[in-house]
Scaffold this motif. Structure first.
Motif, PDB file in Angstrom:
ATOM      1  N   TYR A 247       0.868  -1.177   0.000  1.00 46.66           N
ATOM      2  CA  TYR A 247       0.000   0.000   0.000  1.00 46.66           C
ATOM      3  C   TYR A 247       0.903   1.225   0.000  1.00 46.66           C
ATOM      4  CZ  TYR A 247      -3.358   3.543   1.359  1.00 46.66           C
ATOM      5  OH  TYR A 247      -4.132   4.670   1.377  1.00 46.66           O
ATOM      6  N   VAL A 248       0.609   2.181  -0.864  1.00 44.33           N
ATOM      7  CA  VAL A 248       1.414   3.396  -0.932  1.00 44.33           C
ATOM      8  C   VAL A 248       0.591   4.578  -0.426  1.00 44.33           C
ATOM      9  CG1 VAL A 248       2.737   4.939  -2.417  1.00 44.33           C
ATOM     10  CG2 VAL A 248       2.676   2.485  -2.922  1.00 44.33           C
ATOM     11  N   LYS A 249       1.091   5.190   0.656  1.00 43.96           N
ATOM     12  CA  LYS A 249       0.440   6.400   1.181  1.00 43.96           C
ATOM     13  C   LYS A 249       0.827   7.563   0.280  1.00 43.96           C
ATOM     14  CE  LYS A 249       2.079   6.045   5.464  1.00 43.96           C
ATOM     15  NZ  LYS A 249       2.288   6.302   6.901  1.00 43.96           N
ATOM     16  N   PRO A 250      -0.158   8.360  -0.126  1.00 42.84           N
ATOM     17  CA  PRO A 250       0.161   9.499  -0.994  1.00 42.84           C
ATOM     18  C   PRO A 250       0.998  10.532  -0.239  1.00 42.84           C
ATOM     19  CG  PRO A 250      -2.156   9.548  -0.359  1.00 42.84           C
ATOM     20  CD  PRO A 250      -1.572   8.269   0.182  1.00 42.84           C
ATOM     21  N   PRO A 251       1.758  11.329  -0.986  1.00 42.40           N
ATOM     22  CA  PRO A 251       2.539  12.375  -0.320  1.00 42.40           C
ATOM     23  C   PRO A 251       1.605  13.375   0.354  1.00 42.40           C
ATOM     24  CG  PRO A 251       2.664  12.612  -2.719  1.00 42.40           C
ATOM     25  CD  PRO A 251       1.901  11.351  -2.432  1.00 42.40           C
ATOM     26  N   ARG A 252       2.095  13.965   1.416  1.00 41.20           N
ATOM     27  CA  ARG A 252       1.308  14.968   2.139  1.00 41.20           C
ATOM     28  C   ARG A 252       1.056  16.160   1.216  1.00 41.20           C
ATOM     29  NH1 ARG A 252       4.237  16.690   7.080  1.00 41.20           N
ATOM     30  NH2 ARG A 252       3.763  14.609   7.819  1.00 41.20           N
TER      31      ARG A 252
ATOM     32  N   ALA B 249       2.697   6.867  -6.043  1.00 36.80           N
ATOM     33  CA  ALA B 249       2.505   5.419  -6.197  1.00 36.80           C
ATOM     34  C   ALA B 249       3.326   4.854  -7.344  1.00 36.80           C
ATOM     35  CB  ALA B 249       1.025   5.111  -6.399  1.00 36.80           C
ATOM     36  N   ARG B 250       3.413   5.578  -8.459  1.00 33.39           N
ATOM     37  CA  ARG B 250       4.170   5.074  -9.609  1.00 33.39           C
ATOM     38  C   ARG B 250       5.617   4.797  -9.246  1.00 33.39           C
ATOM     39  NH1 ARG B 250       1.452   9.610 -13.272  1.00 33.39           N
ATOM     40  NH2 ARG B 250       2.076  10.751 -11.431  1.00 33.39           N
ATOM     41  N   ASP B 251       6.237   5.757  -8.583  1.00 31.84           N
ATOM     42  CA  ASP B 251       7.653   5.609  -8.240  1.00 31.84           C
ATOM     43  C   ASP B 251       7.868   4.582  -7.138  1.00 31.84           C
ATOM     44  OD1 ASP B 251       8.235   7.623 -10.095  1.00 31.84           O
ATOM     45  OD2 ASP B 251       8.015   9.197  -8.575  1.00 31.84           O
ATOM     46  N   VAL B 252       7.021   4.616  -6.117  1.00 27.90           N
ATOM     47  CA  VAL B 252       7.193   3.716  -4.975  1.00 27.90           C
ATOM     48  C   VAL B 252       7.007   2.265  -5.402  1.00 27.90           C
ATOM     49  CG1 VAL B 252       6.291   3.061  -2.712  1.00 27.90           C
ATOM     50  CG2 VAL B 252       6.537   5.477  -3.296  1.00 27.90           C
ATOM     51  N   ILE B 253       5.987   1.990  -6.219  1.00 28.22           N
ATOM     52  CA  ILE B 253       5.760   0.609  -6.669  1.00 28.22           C
ATOM     53  C   ILE B 253       6.962   0.113  -7.460  1.00 28.22           C
ATOM     54  CG2 ILE B 253       4.342  -0.879  -8.136  1.00 28.22           C
ATOM     55  CD1 ILE B 253       1.930   0.942  -7.318  1.00 28.22           C
ATOM     56  N   CYS B 254       7.456   0.921  -8.384  1.00 25.64           N
ATOM     57  CA  CYS B 254       8.616   0.511  -9.180  1.00 25.64           C
ATOM     58  C   CYS B 254       9.843   0.268  -8.297  1.00 25.64           C
ATOM     59  CB  CYS B 254       8.934   1.560 -10.249  1.00 25.64           C
ATOM     60  SG  CYS B 254       7.693   1.675 -11.560  1.00 25.64           S
TER      61      CYS B 254
ATOM     62  N   VAL C  50       1.396  -7.510  -9.711  1.00 24.39           N
ATOM     63  CA  VAL C  50      -0.030  -7.604 -10.034  1.00 24.39           C
ATOM     64  C   VAL C  50      -0.694  -6.307  -9.604  1.00 24.39           C
ATOM     65  CG1 VAL C  50      -2.188  -8.851  -9.619  1.00 24.39           C
ATOM     66  CG2 VAL C  50      -0.016 -10.107  -9.701  1.00 24.39           C
ATOM     67  N   MET C  51      -1.491  -5.741 -10.514  1.00 26.27           N
ATOM     68  CA  MET C  51      -2.154  -4.467 -10.246  1.00 26.27           C
ATOM     69  C   MET C  51      -3.564  -4.498 -10.814  1.00 26.27           C
ATOM     70  SD  MET C  51       0.836  -1.848 -11.434  1.00 26.27           S
ATOM     71  CE  MET C  51       0.188  -0.496 -10.472  1.00 26.27           C
ATOM     72  N   GLY C  52      -4.431  -3.721 -10.204  1.00 26.25           N
ATOM     73  CA  GLY C  52      -5.762  -3.526 -10.756  1.00 26.25           C
ATOM     74  C   GLY C  52      -5.740  -2.381 -11.740  1.00 26.25           C
ATOM     75  N   SER C  53      -6.765  -2.318 -12.566  1.00 21.99           N
ATOM     76  CA  SER C  53      -6.894  -1.231 -13.526  1.00 21.99           C
ATOM     77  C   SER C  53      -8.170  -0.467 -13.216  1.00 21.99           C
ATOM     78  CB  SER C  53      -6.964  -1.783 -14.948  1.00 21.99           C
ATOM     79  OG  SER C  53      -7.316  -0.760 -15.849  1.00 21.99           O
ATOM     80  N   HIS C  54      -8.058   0.860 -13.143  1.00 23.26           N
ATOM     81  CA  HIS C  54      -9.238   1.680 -12.890  1.00 23.26           C
ATOM     82  C   HIS C  54     -10.094   1.820 -14.143  1.00 23.26           C
ATOM     83  CE1 HIS C  54      -8.397   2.902  -8.793  1.00 23.26           C
ATOM     84  NE2 HIS C  54      -7.128   2.973  -9.134  1.00 23.26           N
ATOM     85  N   GLY C  55      -9.541   1.470 -15.286  1.00 24.34           N
ATOM     86  CA  GLY C  55     -10.308   1.537 -16.518  1.00 24.34           C
ATOM     87  C   GLY C  55     -10.599   2.951 -16.979  1.00 24.34           C
ATOM     88  N   TYR C  56      -9.682   3.868 -16.684  1.00 22.41           N
ATOM     89  CA  TYR C  56      -9.862   5.246 -17.137  1.00 22.41           C
ATOM     90  C   TYR C  56      -9.859   5.291 -18.657  1.00 22.41           C
ATOM     91  CZ  TYR C  56      -8.563   6.782 -12.405  1.00 22.41           C
ATOM     92  OH  TYR C  56      -8.503   6.977 -11.059  1.00 22.41           O
ATOM     93  N   GLY C  57     -10.654   6.179 -19.187  1.00 17.27           N
ATOM     94  CA  GLY C  57     -10.630   6.415 -20.620  1.00 17.27           C
ATOM     95  C   GLY C  57      -9.409   7.256 -20.979  1.00 17.27           C
TER      96      GLY C  57
ATOM     97  N   SER D 140      -0.638   1.909 -13.484  1.00 15.80           N
ATOM     98  CA  SER D 140      -0.317   0.581 -14.023  1.00 15.80           C
ATOM     99  C   SER D 140       0.496   0.688 -15.314  1.00 15.80           C
ATOM    100  CB  SER D 140      -1.586  -0.238 -14.240  1.00 15.80           C
ATOM    101  OG  SER D 140      -2.484   0.423 -15.081  1.00 15.80           O
ATOM    102  N   ASN D 141       0.148   1.635 -16.170  1.00 17.18           N
ATOM    103  CA  ASN D 141       0.909   1.813 -17.411  1.00 17.18           C
ATOM    104  C   ASN D 141       2.347   2.232 -17.117  1.00 17.18           C
ATOM    105  OD1 ASN D 141       1.081   1.936 -20.343  1.00 17.18           O
ATOM    106  ND2 ASN D 141       1.285   4.149 -20.039  1.00 17.18           N
ATOM    107  N   HIS D 142       2.529   3.158 -16.195  1.00 12.59           N
ATOM    108  CA  HIS D 142       3.870   3.608 -15.821  1.00 12.59           C
ATOM    109  C   HIS D 142       4.704   2.437 -15.298  1.00 12.59           C
ATOM    110  CE1 HIS D 142       7.021   6.293 -14.276  1.00 12.59           C
ATOM    111  NE2 HIS D 142       7.049   5.473 -13.237  1.00 12.59           N
ATOM    112  N   CYS D 143       4.095   1.646 -14.410  1.00 16.65           N
ATOM    113  CA  CYS D 143       4.823   0.522 -13.827  1.00 16.65           C
ATOM    114  C   CYS D 143       5.155  -0.530 -14.887  1.00 16.65           C
ATOM    115  CB  CYS D 143       4.024  -0.103 -12.693  1.00 16.65           C
ATOM    116  SG  CYS D 143       3.864   0.997 -11.265  1.00 16.65           S
ATOM    117  N   ALA D 144       4.203  -0.801 -15.779  1.00 13.65           N
ATOM    118  CA  ALA D 144       4.440  -1.782 -16.836  1.00 13.65           C
ATOM    119  C   ALA D 144       5.615  -1.370 -17.720  1.00 13.65           C
ATOM    120  CB  ALA D 144       3.185  -1.967 -17.681  1.00 13.65           C
ATOM    121  N   GLN D 145       5.795  -0.057 -17.889  1.00 15.37           N
ATOM    122  CA  GLN D 145       6.883   0.439 -18.731  1.00 15.37           C
ATOM    123  C   GLN D 145       8.226   0.504 -18.010  1.00 15.37           C
ATOM    124  OE1 GLN D 145       6.494   1.089 -21.996  1.00 15.37           O
ATOM    125  NE2 GLN D 145       4.385   0.438 -21.771  1.00 15.37           N
ATOM    126  N   ASN D 146       8.211   0.486 -16.661  1.00 15.64           N
ATOM    127  CA  ASN D 146       9.441   0.782 -15.930  1.00 15.64           C
ATOM    128  C   ASN D 146       9.978  -0.307 -15.010  1.00 15.64           C
ATOM    129  OD1 ASN D 146      10.142   3.717 -16.592  1.00 15.64           O
ATOM    130  ND2 ASN D 146       7.950   3.781 -16.222  1.00 15.64           N
TER     131      ASN D 146
END
Length: 160
Positions: free
Chosen positions: A45-50, A105-110, A122-129, A140-146
């Protein structure tokens, strides 16, 4: 005759407050991790920055130490609550670890994928357009690329 040994897999699952990440975790538990295996499931779980607030004139506002302590305590409670919910979905898995990160989250997960030597993410997708994704970005796209391991993005079906 050589004895075959099952390789332990380190499976990192990114979880948050959303239904999508819990669905991805549930899918992972039912389809990817096997009971009595040497697999280790790592829930992150990644806590967002303050947040930093500023006025229109460029002045930044700092909160008192009491307010920041309260915000930090609440953030920690949310993280622990999400991880407890996630652990309940993993009740048949022997090796479950939990981790809490801080930041984007992108940086911390990577970073955690590399630091923990994960074999798969393994990640979920929010399904954003495309428009929402352009403004909000896709974690998820950022992590998949990095990351340097396979990434499994689980999309929750509309009827689930």
């Amino acid at each position: 005759m050589a004895e075959t040994s099952e390789k332990e897999r380190r499976i990192l699952v990114a979880v948050d407050e959303g239904e999508e990440s819990m669905y991805a975790l549930s899918w992972c538990v039912n389809n990817l991790v096997f009971e009595n295996s040497k697999d280790t499931l790592i829930l992150l779980y990644v806590k967002p920055p303050r947040a930093v607030y500023s006025a229109f004139d460029g002045t930044s506002y700092l909160f008192s130490s009491d307010i920041t302590a309260t915000m930090d305590k609440y953030s920690q409670q949310v993280a622990e609550s999400v991880l407890e919910k996630a652990k309940r979905l993993c009740n048949n898995i022997q090796n479950v670890e939990t981790k809490i990160g801080n930041g984007d989250a992108r940086d911390v997960i990577c970073e955690m994928v590399q630091k923990l030597n994960a074999d798969i993410l393994v990640m979920g997708s929010h399904g954003y357009g495309p428009i929402k994704r352009a403004f909000l970005g896709s974690v998820s796209n950022h992590c998949a690329q990095n990351v340097k391991c396979p990434v499994l993005i689980v999309k929750k079906p509309k009827d689930a």
